[in-house]
Design a protein around this motif. Structure first.
Motif, PDB file in Angstrom:
ATOM      1  N   SER A  25      92.039 -65.401 -65.469  1.00  0.00           N
ATOM      2  CA  SER A  25      91.983 -64.313 -66.338  1.00  0.00           C
ATOM      3  C   SER A  25      90.600 -64.554 -67.291  1.00  0.00           C
ATOM      4  O   SER A  25      89.905 -63.622 -67.517  1.00  0.00           O
ATOM      5  CB  SER A  25      92.996 -64.077 -67.330  1.00  0.00           C
ATOM      6  N   THR A  26      90.524 -65.852 -67.716  1.00  0.00           N
ATOM      7  CA  THR A  26      89.267 -65.871 -68.658  1.00  0.00           C
ATOM      8  C   THR A  26      87.982 -65.681 -67.646  1.00  0.00           C
ATOM      9  O   THR A  26      87.115 -65.278 -68.203  1.00  0.00           O
ATOM     10  CB  THR A  26      89.259 -67.439 -69.016  1.00  0.00           C
ATOM     11  N   TYR A  27      87.889 -65.977 -66.516  1.00  0.00           N
ATOM     12  CA  TYR A  27      86.738 -65.860 -65.651  1.00  0.00           C
ATOM     13  C   TYR A  27      86.359 -64.554 -65.568  1.00  0.00           C
ATOM     14  O   TYR A  27      85.220 -64.045 -65.484  1.00  0.00           O
ATOM     15  CB  TYR A  27      87.011 -66.769 -64.313  1.00  0.00           C
ATOM     16  N   THR A  28      87.070 -63.759 -65.123  1.00  0.00           N
ATOM     17  CA  THR A  28      87.002 -62.416 -64.968  1.00  0.00           C
ATOM     18  C   THR A  28      86.633 -61.603 -66.337  1.00  0.00           C
ATOM     19  O   THR A  28      85.848 -60.789 -66.206  1.00  0.00           O
ATOM     20  CB  THR A  28      88.142 -61.603 -64.361  1.00  0.00           C
ATOM     21  N   GLU A  29      86.926 -62.072 -67.525  1.00  0.00           N
ATOM     22  CA  GLU A  29      86.642 -61.502 -68.689  1.00  0.00           C
ATOM     23  C   GLU A  29      85.125 -61.869 -68.953  1.00  0.00           C
ATOM     24  O   GLU A  29      84.532 -61.326 -69.624  1.00  0.00           O
ATOM     25  CB  GLU A  29      87.435 -62.084 -69.695  1.00  0.00           C
ATOM     26  N   ASP A  30      84.957 -63.167 -68.987  1.00  0.00           N
ATOM     27  CA  ASP A  30      83.702 -63.776 -69.239  1.00  0.00           C
ATOM     28  C   ASP A  30      82.262 -63.568 -68.358  1.00  0.00           C
ATOM     29  O   ASP A  30      81.232 -63.619 -68.769  1.00  0.00           O
ATOM     30  CB  ASP A  30      83.775 -65.325 -69.625  1.00  0.00           C
ATOM     31  N   ASN A  31      82.511 -63.168 -67.170  1.00  0.00           N
ATOM     32  CA  ASN A  31      81.623 -63.206 -66.405  1.00  0.00           C
ATOM     33  C   ASN A  31      81.245 -61.677 -65.974  1.00  0.00           C
ATOM     34  O   ASN A  31      82.067 -60.993 -65.921  1.00  0.00           O
ATOM     35  CB  ASN A  31      81.908 -63.786 -64.858  1.00  0.00           C
ATOM     36  N   PRO A  32      79.929 -61.163 -66.075  1.00  0.00           N
ATOM     37  CA  PRO A  32      79.507 -59.816 -65.947  1.00  0.00           C
ATOM     38  C   PRO A  32      79.867 -59.363 -64.471  1.00  0.00           C
ATOM     39  O   PRO A  32      79.933 -60.222 -63.447  1.00  0.00           O
ATOM     40  CB  PRO A  32      78.019 -59.916 -66.231  1.00  0.00           C
ATOM     41  N   GLN A  33      80.071 -57.987 -64.511  1.00  0.00           N
ATOM     42  CA  GLN A  33      80.089 -57.376 -63.179  1.00  0.00           C
ATOM     43  C   GLN A  33      78.972 -57.563 -62.264  1.00  0.00           C
ATOM     44  O   GLN A  33      77.838 -57.352 -62.530  1.00  0.00           O
ATOM     45  CB  GLN A  33      80.354 -55.603 -63.422  1.00  0.00           C
TER      46      GLN A  33
END
Length: 345
Positions: A80-88
């Motif tokens: 969850s954190t990774y997908t939130e913290d890394n840009p598209q």
């Protein structure tokens, strides 16, 4: 391919359920701490020494369960954190970097979990099963990390995706490591059951056996076997071009209707209608089973099926729901009979 299209590969999912413990009336045990330190009776100077008390595995089983729950929480939180913290990602290079970071980060958490499990001292009855479980845990995550750090281009990653098993998300050494983990995890639960306890690590189930279907594509297209059992879910489809010119093989999974009543425009089947159900159209409803990477984020067709050269073979794993239609996507070829139907009752 965008972030929300990432294939989540479930290599190990440990459970957080507490073990149900059954006791034997004739067994007396004493556990001092989580490392299963045991007490022994004081020596009787008037007779032979009393036997050491049997080891009580309850503390061990509880600690194993708690570690499994902690791992599950950490892995879920990381995702969850990774997908939130890394840009598209905006291009293939960024996409590869994103994917590698995601799976390598998860593998590192898995390796930390394996080290924590290894640090537990198991009771004698669990010693061998515990050792094999640790080795299997570590090997799965090491292979997972090795696979994803080995990609140098996004194309290499896509080629790898085309070869993986649809259930396990693995192939080659990674698939072998996962198989060993499934066996080792089941052995842990069996060992507990044989001792009169219940341990639920939510071990992954072995993948279902795939039915092999071979397609020979030439002047005539032939499928072996030509029909599937009614309960068939997973197949391994092998398509070989036995002709003299390149073809563009496509596989449709027919949901409803006549498998040969397909929409054809300008000489080709309109595979862009994959997933569209319109009984009034008069056409069969279908899903594009192979190749599966022709659509963009807006569900529009962005590419054409790749060529298969003469003498070459492509292999893919597919979940199927109905009849399969395998045909040459090149203009005019479906109408010319360059197809085969694999029936499913």
């Amino acid at each position: 391919m965008r972030r929300n299209q990432l294939m989540v590969i479930a290599l190990i999912m440990a459970a957080c359920a507490s073990p149900a413990v059954s006791t034997d009336a004739d067994t007396t045990t004493s556990t001092l701490d989580a490392t299963t330190t045991t007490t022994t009776a004081a020596p009787d100077t008037t007779g032979p020494p009393a036997a050491a008390a049997e080891e009580d595995p309850v503390g061990y089983l509880t600690e194993m369960t708690n570690l499994a729950a902690d791992y599950l929480d950490r892995e879920s939180g990381f995702g969850s954190t990774y997908t939130e913290d890394n840009p598209q990602p905006d291009n293939d290079e960024e996409q590869l970097e994103y994917i590698v970071g995601y799976y390598v980060g998860g593998a590192d958490i898995g390796l930390e979990h394996a080290a924590a499990v290894e640090a537990i001292e198991p009771p004698a009855m669990f010693a061998e099963a515990h050792r094999r479980y640790v080795v299997a845990l570590r090997t799965v995550h090491e292979e997972r990390k090795r696979v994803f750090t080995g990609f140098t281009t996004f194309g290499e990653y896509q080629d790898w995706l085309a070869e993986i098993h649809p259930v396990t998300g693995a192939s080659g050494a990674l698939a072998d490591a996962l198989d060993a983990y499934i066996v080792a995890c089941a052995a842990m639960e069996t060992t507990a059951a044989q001792a009169g306890y219940e341990l639920d690590l939510q071990c992954p189930e072995p993948p279902p056996e795939a039915i092999e279907v071979r397609i020979e594509a030439g002047d005539q297209w032939v499928a072996t076997p030509a029909s599937l059992p009614a309960d068939a879910d997973l197949i391994t489809l092998e398509i070989t071009n036995i002709g003299t010119e390149p073809i563009r093989p496509v596989v449709l999974d027919i949901f409803e209707g006549d498998p040969l009543d397909l929409p054809v425009g300008e000489g080709v089947v309109d595979i862009a209608l994959s997933g569209v159900s319109d009984p009034s159209s008069g056409y069969a409803s279908f899903g594009l089973a192979y190749p599966n990477d022709l659509f963009g984020d807006d569900s529009r067709l962005t590419d054409v099926p790749p060529e298969l050269a003469p003498g070459k073979t492509v292999t893919t794993h597919l979940f199927v729901s109905g009849h399969l239609v395998v045909f040459d996507y090149r203009a005019g070829q479906f109408e010319a009979g360059r197809y085969v139907v694999v029936d499913k009752p």
